[in-house]
Scaffold this active site. Structure first.
Site, short mmCIF file in Angstrom:
data_model
loop_
_atom_site.label_atom_id
_atom_site.label_comp_id
_atom_site.label_asym_id
_atom_site.label_seq_id
_atom_site.Cartn_x
_atom_site.Cartn_y
_atom_site.Cartn_z
N GLU A 163 0.59 24.89 36.45
CA GLU A 163 0.09 25.96 37.31
C GLU A 163 -0.83 25.42 38.39
OE1 GLU A 163 -3.35 26.17 37.09
OE2 GLU A 163 -3.27 24.79 35.41
N GLU A 304 -2.00 21.76 36.62
CA GLU A 304 -0.74 21.31 37.22
C GLU A 304 0.34 21.00 36.19
OE1 GLU A 304 -1.37 17.88 39.71
OE2 GLU A 304 -2.94 18.85 40.91
#
Length: 341
Positions: A163, A304
């Site tokens: 994310e 991430e």
């Protein structure tokens, strides 16, 4: 395929009827492990990781060949409350960096041999400010869940949802507080680097968010307190389960999104391992509530999907040993352990 749900109730029903692992493959994988050229238990947790993976893939001698990473991005209205050290514009800038191959997760995915995709969700339309009301309507949440569902490659054999979303540790903390109780301070960390005053303010915002959204049920909490990228991660993790694709959970934000599935239907995360425990203080607490011991502890707090992609190497190594090692008989070594002893 199009997602087989049009409402949160539809998805809740789907979560109550998910496929499980192949029990025969697990038994066969454990039997194979007992014949390999090593003392029983010598590879520690790698042996259980291998059996877990083989069960979900239905193959007692499985290998990881097509890992996939998808980074989902969204923006949050709660950033207006001053909960992040960075502005929302950074989300789009980081999406461009992912697409150009310049982020940490790009490098780690390359090392793991993983396909990496990026899905940005309406970055020009932040979610509602959870300090004053819901993040998303049901329709908005369903749309984000569908993005995640559709992002999973059915040919993948190991999946990571990452994310990017400035401010998204605040909704993650609010989700954890709503699902598991305690105090806002228990779940609230420094995120991108808040000082002590900023941390205290952020905890107050988390408490206000939960008070402003008194909902029950995992998916209802996801819609009220989450974000589009959190919902997309949840949709992807659910889709992976229907395909029996093992999942590695990343840090606090990913785990909070996944916890909404588990809160809706116990056992919904049986196909998922915790890849690591992050430096966000709420993450260890959340993993404890979910009963998931992390594979790694490296002090990461990047997001991430980075920690989960590192965990891919652990799973790949577990399967390489399990499926590639010779048995005592194949190696012509005497004194093989008796698995029945």
């Amino acid at each position: 395929m199009s997602a087989p749900f049009a409402t949160l109730s539809d998805l809740a029903a789907l979560l109550r009827d998910l496929p499980g692992p192949d029990a025969e493959a697990i038994v066969a994988a454990r039997a194979r492990d007992a014949t390999l050229t090593k003392p029983p238990g010598a590879l520690g947790r790698l042996e259980e990781v291998a059996a877990w993976y083989c069960g979900w893939r239905g193959d007692p001698r499985a290998r990881v060949q097509r890992p996939q990473v998808v980074v989902f991005a969204g923006n949050h209205g709660v950033v207006a409350q001053g909960v992040s050290a960075f502005p929302s514009e950074v989300t789009a800038q980081m999406v461009a960096n992912f697409e150009a191959g310049g982020a940490a997760v790009n490098q780690l995915a390359g090392v793991a041999g993983a396909r990496l995709d990026v899905r940005a969700l309406n970055l020009d339309r932040p979610t509602g400010d959870i300090a004053t009301g819901p993040a998303m309507s049901e329709a908005e949440c369903v749309a984000a869940l569908e993005v995640g569902w559709d992002a999973v490659d059915p040919a993948a054999d190991l999946f990571v949802a990452g994310e990017m979303g400035i401010g998204n540790t605040t909704p993650a903390a609010a989700i954890a507080l709503a699902l598991y109780g305690g105090t806002a301070a228990d779940w609230t960390g420094r995120g991108t680097g808040l000082d002590d005053a900023g941390l205290a303010h952020k905890a107050r915002v988390v408490a206000r968010a939960v008070a402003a959204n008194p909902v029950r049920g995992g998916l209802a909490v996801l819609a009220a307190l989450g974000g589009r990228e959190l919902a997309a991660m949840a949709g992807a993790i659910a889709r992976a389960r229907t395909l029996r694709i093992p999942v590695l959970l990343d840090g606090f934000i990913c785990t909070a999104a996944a916890a909404c599935l588990e809160a809706e239907a116990r056992g919904a995360l049986d196909h998922a391992l915790a890849a690591h425990v992050s430096a966000e203080p709420g993450h260890a607490l959340l993993l404890d509530r979910l009963g998931k011991a992390p594979l790694l502890s490296l002090g990461l707090r990047l997001g991430e999907g980075s920690g989960a992609v590192l965990g891919m190497g652990v799973v790949q190594a577990a399967l390489a040993c399990h499926s590639g090692m010779a048995s005592f008989a194949e190696a012509g070594i005497d004194g093989a352990p008796d698995p029945d002893a």
